[in-house]
Design an enzyme around this catalytic site. Sequence first.
Site, PDB file in Angstrom:
ATOM      1  N   LYS A  64       0.823  -1.312  -0.063  1.00  0.00           N
ATOM      2  CA  LYS A  64      -0.027   0.099  -0.094  1.00  0.00           C
ATOM      3  C   LYS A  64       0.793   1.256  -0.078  1.00  0.00           C
ATOM      4  O   LYS A  64       0.321   2.266  -0.766  1.00  0.00           O
ATOM      5  CB  LYS A  64      -0.865   0.226   1.229  1.00  0.00           C
ATOM      6  CG  LYS A  64      -2.082  -0.818   1.105  1.00  0.00           C
ATOM      7  CD  LYS A  64      -3.041  -1.100   2.197  1.00  0.00           C
ATOM      8  CE  LYS A  64      -4.159  -2.084   2.101  1.00  0.00           C
ATOM      9  NZ  LYS A  64      -5.200  -2.134   3.118  1.00  0.00           N
ATOM     10  N   ASN A  85      -4.974   1.974  -1.561  1.00  0.00           N
ATOM     11  CA  ASN A  85      -5.568   0.650  -1.924  1.00  0.00           C
ATOM     12  C   ASN A  85      -6.093   0.456  -2.973  1.00  0.00           C
ATOM     13  O   ASN A  85      -6.402  -0.495  -3.385  1.00  0.00           O
ATOM     14  CB  ASN A  85      -6.333   0.242  -0.716  1.00  0.00           C
ATOM     15  CG  ASN A  85      -7.946   0.582  -0.601  1.00  0.00           C
ATOM     16  OD1 ASN A  85      -8.205   1.739  -1.181  1.00  0.00           O
ATOM     17  ND2 ASN A  85      -8.694  -0.042  -0.098  1.00  0.00           N
ATOM     18  N   ALA A 130      -3.821   0.626   8.828  1.00  0.00           N
ATOM     19  CA  ALA A 130      -5.249   0.579   8.677  1.00  0.00           C
ATOM     20  C   ALA A 130      -5.916   1.715   9.503  1.00  0.00           C
ATOM     21  O   ALA A 130      -6.837   2.741   9.225  1.00  0.00           O
ATOM     22  CB  ALA A 130      -5.913  -0.664   9.390  1.00  0.00           C
ATOM     23  N   ASN A 150      -2.036   2.203  21.669  1.00  0.00           N
ATOM     24  CA  ASN A 150      -1.294   1.122  20.982  1.00  0.00           C
ATOM     25  C   ASN A 150      -0.158   0.631  21.747  1.00  0.00           C
ATOM     26  O   ASN A 150       0.147   1.326  22.843  1.00  0.00           O
ATOM     27  CB  ASN A 150      -0.543   1.984  19.727  1.00  0.00           C
ATOM     28  CG  ASN A 150       0.061   0.890  18.727  1.00  0.00           C
ATOM     29  OD1 ASN A 150      -0.538   0.002  18.387  1.00  0.00           O
ATOM     30  ND2 ASN A 150       1.276   1.078  18.406  1.00  0.00           N
ATOM     31  N   TYR A 216     -11.315 -10.635  10.631  1.00  0.00           N
ATOM     32  CA  TYR A 216     -12.351 -11.415  10.427  1.00  0.00           C
ATOM     33  C   TYR A 216     -12.017 -12.914  10.178  1.00  0.00           C
ATOM     34  O   TYR A 216     -10.737 -13.276   9.889  1.00  0.00           O
ATOM     35  CB  TYR A 216     -13.239 -11.076   9.182  1.00  0.00           C
ATOM     36  CG  TYR A 216     -12.714 -11.091   7.966  1.00  0.00           C
ATOM     37  CD1 TYR A 216     -11.888  -9.660   7.543  1.00  0.00           C
ATOM     38  CD2 TYR A 216     -12.401 -11.969   7.151  1.00  0.00           C
ATOM     39  CE1 TYR A 216     -11.366  -9.677   6.286  1.00  0.00           C
ATOM     40  CE2 TYR A 216     -11.381 -11.852   5.948  1.00  0.00           C
ATOM     41  CZ  TYR A 216     -11.313 -10.676   5.605  1.00  0.00           C
ATOM     42  OH  TYR A 216     -10.236 -10.690   4.379  1.00  0.00           O
ATOM     43  N   GLY A 238     -14.572  -7.550  10.637  1.00  0.00           N
ATOM     44  CA  GLY A 238     -14.226  -6.834   9.715  1.00  0.00           C
ATOM     45  C   GLY A 238     -14.504  -7.047   7.989  1.00  0.00           C
ATOM     46  O   GLY A 238     -14.198  -6.707   7.289  1.00  0.00           O
TER      47      GLY A 238
HETATM   48  P1  NDP Z   1      -0.078  -2.839  10.582  1.00  0.00           P
HETATM   49  O1  NDP Z   1       0.977  -3.899  10.537  1.00  0.00           O
HETATM   50  O2  NDP Z   1       0.223  -1.608   9.839  1.00  0.00           O
HETATM   51  O3  NDP Z   1      -0.269  -2.476  12.315  1.00  0.00           O
HETATM   52  C1  NDP Z   1      -0.429  -3.450  13.140  1.00  0.00           C
HETATM   53  C2  NDP Z   1      -0.869  -3.066  14.389  1.00  0.00           C
HETATM   54  O4  NDP Z   1      -0.988  -4.051  15.297  1.00  0.00           O
HETATM   55  C3  NDP Z   1       0.334  -1.903  15.152  1.00  0.00           C
HETATM   56  O5  NDP Z   1      -0.402  -0.936  15.829  1.00  0.00           O
HETATM   57  C4  NDP Z   1       1.004  -2.978  16.199  1.00  0.00           C
HETATM   58  O6  NDP Z   1       1.313  -2.610  17.276  1.00  0.00           O
HETATM   59  C5  NDP Z   1      -0.445  -3.803  16.627  1.00  0.00           C
HETATM   60  N1  NDP Z   1       0.183  -5.263  17.076  1.00  0.00           N
HETATM   61  C6  NDP Z   1       0.528  -6.363  16.305  1.00  0.00           C
HETATM   62  N2  NDP Z   1       0.464  -7.351  17.125  1.00  0.00           N
HETATM   63  C7  NDP Z   1       0.051  -7.058  18.322  1.00  0.00           C
HETATM   64  C8  NDP Z   1      -0.174  -7.652  19.499  1.00  0.00           C
HETATM   65  N3  NDP Z   1       0.045  -9.047  19.590  1.00  0.00           N
HETATM   66  N4  NDP Z   1      -0.475  -7.123  20.574  1.00  0.00           N
HETATM   67  C9  NDP Z   1      -1.142  -5.545  20.362  1.00  0.00           C
HETATM   68  N5  NDP Z   1      -0.782  -5.106  19.266  1.00  0.00           N
HETATM   69  C10 NDP Z   1      -0.431  -5.628  18.491  1.00  0.00           C
HETATM   70  O7  NDP Z   1      -1.443  -3.489  10.026  1.00  0.00           O
HETATM   71  P2  NDP Z   1      -2.570  -2.856   9.504  1.00  0.00           P
HETATM   72  O8  NDP Z   1      -2.767  -1.621  10.269  1.00  0.00           O
HETATM   73  O9  NDP Z   1      -2.583  -2.733   7.917  1.00  0.00           O
HETATM   74  O10 NDP Z   1      -3.871  -3.847   9.841  1.00  0.00           O
HETATM   75  C11 NDP Z   1      -4.398  -4.085  11.098  1.00  0.00           C
HETATM   76  C12 NDP Z   1      -5.379  -5.082  11.267  1.00  0.00           C
HETATM   77  O11 NDP Z   1      -6.530  -4.712  10.416  1.00  0.00           O
HETATM   78  C13 NDP Z   1      -5.145  -6.559  10.643  1.00  0.00           C
HETATM   79  O12 NDP Z   1      -5.558  -7.523  11.340  1.00  0.00           O
HETATM   80  C14 NDP Z   1      -5.628  -6.377   9.285  1.00  0.00           C
HETATM   81  O13 NDP Z   1      -5.899  -7.748   8.823  1.00  0.00           O
HETATM   82  C15 NDP Z   1      -6.887  -5.596   9.555  1.00  0.00           C
HETATM   83  N6  NDP Z   1      -7.390  -4.967   8.157  1.00  0.00           N
HETATM   84  C16 NDP Z   1      -8.748  -5.215   7.697  1.00  0.00           C
HETATM   85  C17 NDP Z   1      -9.264  -4.653   6.830  1.00  0.00           C
HETATM   86  C18 NDP Z   1     -10.378  -5.056   6.453  1.00  0.00           C
HETATM   87  O14 NDP Z   1     -11.139  -4.710   5.084  1.00  0.00           O
HETATM   88  N7  NDP Z   1     -11.406  -5.736   7.214  1.00  0.00           N
HETATM   89  C19 NDP Z   1      -8.555  -3.591   5.967  1.00  0.00           C
HETATM   90  C20 NDP Z   1      -7.131  -3.196   6.528  1.00  0.00           C
HETATM   91  C21 NDP Z   1      -6.826  -3.767   7.586  1.00  0.00           C
HETATM   92  P3  NDP Z   1       2.817  -2.040  17.326  1.00  0.00           P
HETATM   93  O15 NDP Z   1       2.866  -0.432  16.705  1.00  0.00           O
HETATM   94  O16 NDP Z   1       3.177  -1.886  18.785  1.00  0.00           O
HETATM   95  O17 NDP Z   1       3.846  -2.850  16.571  1.00  0.00           O
END
Ligand code: NDP
Length: 273
Positions: A64, A85, A130, A150, A216, A238
């Site tokens: 993206k 996207n 996201a 976060n 989801y 989602g």
């Molecule tokens: P990113 O990789 O950009 O961000 C991931 C985030 O999750 C960060 O804030 C990270 O925290 C946090 N994180 C990861 N692992 C853990 C954990 N074990 N405990 C707590 N926090 C955690 O991902 P995206 O923002 O692109 O996507 C986020 C979610 O949204 C995904 O699950 C994705 O599948 C879903 N999504 C769904 C969509 C839909 O259409 N339904 C569209 C886009 C995304 P840190 O900063 O500390 O690493």
Amino acid sequence: MDRYVVFGNPIAHSKSPVLHSLFAEQTGQAMQYDTLLAPLDDFTGCATAFFTQGRGANVTVPFKEQAYRFAHQLSARALRAGAVNTLSKLADGRVLGDNTDGAGLVRDLTVNAGFSLKGKRILILGAGGAVRGALEPILAQGPASVTIANRTVEKAEQLAELFSDLGPVAASGFDWLREPVDLIINATSASLAGEVPPIASSLIEPGNTLCYDMMYGKEPTPFCAWATEHRAGQVMDGLGMLAEQAAEAFYLWRGVRPDTAPALVQLRRLLAL
Ligand code: NDP
């Protein structure tokens, strides 16, 4: 026939071809939509080759940000999100980058679930791509407050700072919060590891709070199961966001807005198989 693809790596799992075929059938549009596995080290080459013929594309993980740099022109919401996207070929041959993820989320909440965001206390878990895409459309709905919590608090602080001109947005750590909110959106990828972000259950007002997981799956996600256990007013995953961001992209390309309800039923059925 007009050609569209979704770029990703991996991409075989993508539900986008199913969604867009359903939308095309429903609206009588003659178009072809496929997956396209782009090489991790050459998204630009792959996208350039596709757009010699292709009309439009969706872009998913991990491209993206690269799609943002690839686009010749960006929509206001893509600029704010820092990610693209949806790519559309313009009449002059250049490619426009847009971001429909946030609009998809807001439409799923406000139209599909009938939940107005105006005046609501909103907690967003996560500070990744996201969330960056969702903040502008959420703040445009006039919530009372948006708190971004976060694991890495500095990332939440950076996002809050970046969007502070658009509305009341603050940053937090997961375990600093106690007071109930109206809406909790889980935009972390914690569910992938079978985990729920460590937040207090007192954030849920039983019978009122809507808990929304961007993830989801076939089974309720760990966050959805946690929300149900603590008697959230409504629990959503989602899949609706996925369908709505696709519908918004379809609308950009074809000028027709498909009805997502039948597509969602079909998608839910496919997921259960
Ligand atoms: P990113 O990789 O950009 O961000 C991931 C985030 O999750 C960060 O804030 C990270 O925290 C946090 N994180 C990861 N692992 C853990 C954990 N074990 N405990 C707590 N926090 C955690 O991902 P995206 O923002 O692109 O996507 C986020 C979610 O949204 C995904 O699950 C994705 O599948 C879903 N999504 C769904 C969509 C839909 O259409 N339904 C569209 C886009 C995304 P840190 O900063 O500390 O690493």
